[in-house]
Motif scaffolding. Structure first.
Motif, short mmCIF file in Angstrom:
data_model
loop_
_atom_site.label_atom_id
_atom_site.label_comp_id
_atom_site.label_asym_id
_atom_site.label_seq_id
_atom_site.Cartn_x
_atom_site.Cartn_y
_atom_site.Cartn_z
N GLU A 71 -10.03 0.19 -8.26
CA GLU A 71 -9.53 0.73 -6.99
C GLU A 71 -8.99 -0.38 -6.09
OE1 GLU A 71 -9.35 4.00 -5.82
OE2 GLU A 71 -9.90 4.64 -7.85
N HIS A 72 -9.71 -1.51 -6.06
CA HIS A 72 -9.29 -2.65 -5.24
C HIS A 72 -7.94 -3.17 -5.74
CE1 HIS A 72 -9.54 -6.15 -2.68
NE2 HIS A 72 -9.30 -6.92 -3.73
N ASN A 73 -7.79 -3.28 -7.06
CA ASN A 73 -6.53 -3.76 -7.64
C ASN A 73 -5.39 -2.79 -7.33
OD1 ASN A 73 -7.70 -6.06 -8.66
ND2 ASN A 73 -7.94 -5.23 -10.73
N LYS A 74 -5.70 -1.47 -7.35
CA LYS A 74 -4.69 -0.47 -7.04
C LYS A 74 -4.22 -0.63 -5.60
CE LYS A 74 -5.86 3.63 -8.46
NZ LYS A 74 -6.39 4.99 -8.51
N GLU A 75 -5.15 -0.83 -4.67
CA GLU A 75 -4.81 -1.03 -3.26
C GLU A 75 -4.01 -2.32 -3.08
OE1 GLU A 75 -5.23 1.12 -0.72
OE2 GLU A 75 -5.95 2.49 -2.28
N LEU A 76 -4.37 -3.35 -3.81
CA LEU A 76 -3.67 -4.63 -3.74
C LEU A 76 -2.22 -4.47 -4.21
CD1 LEU A 76 -4.06 -7.63 -3.08
CD2 LEU A 76 -4.70 -7.97 -5.46
N LYS A 114 -0.44 -1.75 -4.12
CA LYS A 114 0.30 -0.98 -3.11
C LYS A 114 0.76 -1.88 -1.98
CE LYS A 114 -1.88 3.55 -3.62
NZ LYS A 114 -2.77 4.52 -2.95
N ALA A 115 -0.10 -2.83 -1.60
CA ALA A 115 0.22 -3.73 -0.50
C ALA A 115 1.36 -4.68 -0.86
CB ALA A 115 -1.01 -4.55 -0.10
#
Length: 166
Positions: free
Chosen positions: A157-162, A164-165
């Motif tokens: 999830e953290h990698n997915k958010e990263l 997106k950023a």
């Protein structure tokens, strides 16, 4: 569930029945003869919570569509009391999907899939104690499984958010 802690009295009474003692902190290698007990307990907990939910909403005179008791609720109650299943929460389910656990819902088939995932490893010999070195109480195996899937799911999830950023 829009209520207080008393909603858990009946489920805890069920969990405390002596027939479920063998599930407390169970090791993955010992699950073979205990699956029917776990299944009975899961069904019993869902029935109790469903009944409680129906009573609460009837008293409150709310008209809401019926919905199933979540795997997150039941699995967290079982993890917190008997440590016999991992939590089927957001990160846990995401982590399980990475390891292709199937089905990803609280069920006997899912627990068997989790056990198969770890059976060809040294997992059964692994003993992880609490962070405080003065306390030598090992975590139950399913708590370790829970931490593993939580970390895997959180990382994804953290990698997915990263991404997106970027």
């Amino acid at each position: 569930m829009n209520t207080n802690y008393k909603i858990h009295i009946e489920p805890v009474s069920l969990i405390m029945q002596s027939e479920y003692d063998s599930l407390c902190g169970i090791r993955c290698s010992d699950y073979a003869g205990e699956m029917s007990k776990l299944e009975k307990l899961i069904v019993g907990l869902k029935d109790i919570y469903t009944s409680s939910r129906e009573e609460i909403y009837e008293i409150a005179e709310r008209k809401i569509p019926y919905c199933d008791i979540s795997d997150t609720l039941v699995s967290k109650v079982l993890l917190g009391t008997l440590a016999c299943v991992p939590a089927y929460d957001r990160y846990g389910v995401t982590g399980m999907s990475i390891d292709k656990i199937s089905p990803i819902k609280l069920s006997i088939e899912s627990i068997k899939s989790i056990i198969r995932c770890f059976e060809n490893t040294e997992f059964d010999k692994l003993e992880v104690s609490y962070a405080d070195e003065s306390v030598k109480i090992p975590y139950p195996q399913m708590k370790i499984v829970d931490m593993y899937y939580f970390a895997k799911g959180n990382q994804k999830e953290h990698n997915k958010e990263l991404m997106k950023a970027l």
